[in-house]
Design an enzyme around this catalytic site. Structure first.
Site, PDB file in Angstrom:
ATOM      1  N   TYR A 233      47.312 -44.447   4.290  1.00  0.00           N
ATOM      2  CA  TYR A 233      47.405 -45.914   4.254  1.00  0.00           C
ATOM      3  C   TYR A 233      46.133 -46.526   3.673  1.00  0.00           C
ATOM      4  O   TYR A 233      45.017 -46.195   4.084  1.00  0.00           O
ATOM      5  CB  TYR A 233      47.635 -46.476   5.659  1.00  0.00           C
ATOM      6  CG  TYR A 233      47.609 -47.990   5.690  1.00  0.00           C
ATOM      7  CD1 TYR A 233      48.642 -48.734   5.142  1.00  0.00           C
ATOM      8  CD2 TYR A 233      46.513 -48.676   6.215  1.00  0.00           C
ATOM      9  CE1 TYR A 233      48.614 -50.118   5.133  1.00  0.00           C
ATOM     10  CE2 TYR A 233      46.472 -50.074   6.210  1.00  0.00           C
ATOM     11  CZ  TYR A 233      47.527 -50.777   5.669  1.00  0.00           C
ATOM     12  OH  TYR A 233      47.482 -52.147   5.651  1.00  0.00           O
TER      13      TYR A 233
ATOM     14  N   GLY B 178      49.310 -53.842   4.172  1.00  0.00           N
ATOM     15  CA  GLY B 178      50.184 -54.756   4.896  1.00  0.00           C
ATOM     16  C   GLY B 178      51.642 -54.563   4.505  1.00  0.00           C
ATOM     17  O   GLY B 178      52.178 -53.452   4.584  1.00  0.00           O
TER      18      GLY B 178
END
Lengths: 161, 91
Positions: free
Chosen positions: A54, A61
């Site tokens: 990530y 987001g």
């Protein structure tokens, strides 16, 4: 001048004030380099294995399901800093800015950030040499309330580009 | 009390100017996405006033300065005056 050692574990509010007010220099403890390098190696190795991480190989987001090609992962990091440099209003005073810088250096020194050692060294050099980024006071809300101010800080670290 | 209220009012006005500046930046860019469609004359003038200070967004950059520049267009009354001249006065 007094020296405050940074090891990511023992920083106190008194020491922060000493550094912020320019009454102490900062030095990185010898225990830090190993921790920081380990966390960096973790990221590098995961990247080499082609793992999905990530914010490193994905968007952020709502865009976290977007995979970012390896050829663009450096641009992703630069653009993250640029696009979050959206602060407004008056700039923090020098003492506050130095405190912000020291706290960020302290977090990186914990060795959980995957940040390169040279970035930490550069940040500490900036504190010791009195290089103080202009950080606008307003511009972040909610739980991630330090994103915009820290982006302004980081954009000086990357040479304002 | 009067001074405190006035200072608070000033801060709120400045905050609103910043918010409007961000909205205006987005709207200005939005007009370019809608080309060749053309806006009305007032909107078009506002577009030109903003673009004199802020170049189109082609990629990520530090938007802090852009927001500041547009905020001063709003706060100084320049935007309102320029648009007012074109549409024959805004009240």
């Amino acid at each position: 001048m007094k020296v405050v050692f940074l090891d990511g574990e023992h920083l106190t509010s008194e020491r922060v004030l000493e550094v912020a007010e320019g009454r102490a220099q900062v030095r990185i403890s010898s225990s830090v380099e190993k921790k920081v390098k380990q966390s960096r190696d973790f990221i590098e190795k995961a990247l080499d294995r082609g793992e999905k991480i990530y914010g490193v190989t994905t968007g952020f987001g709502l865009l976290s399901d977007q995979i970012i090609d390896h050829s663009q992962i450096e641009a992703l990091q630069r653009n993250l800093i640029r696009s979050h440099s959206v602060g407004v209003g008056p700039y923090f005073d020098e003492v506050t800015t130095r405190a912000i810088m020291l706290l960020r250096a302290n977090v990186i020194a914990m060795g959980y950030s995957g940040v390169r050692m040279e970035v930490l060294k550069c940040l500490v050099d900036m504190i010791n040499k009195g290089v103080h980024p202009l950080v606008p006071e307003q511009g972040s809300v909610g739980a991630s309330g330090d994103l915009a101010p820290l982006a302004h800080l980081a954009s000086v670290l990357m040479g304002g580009r | 009390m009067g001074v405190i209220a006035a200072r608070k009012g000033r801060d709120i006005a400045r905050n609103v100017e910043h918010i409007l500046a961000m909205e205006l930046l987005c709207a200005t860019q939005g007009l370019e996405f809608l080309l060749p469609l053309q806006p009305g004359i007032g909107t078009k003038e506002a577009y030109h006033v903003v673009r004199e200070k802020v170049p189109p967004i082609k990629g990520d950059r530090r938007f802090s300065e852009d927001i500041k520049n547009v905020q001063s267009l709003i706060g100084s009354g320049e935007l309102l005056n320029r648009v007012g001249k074109v549409v024959g006065g805004l009240k």
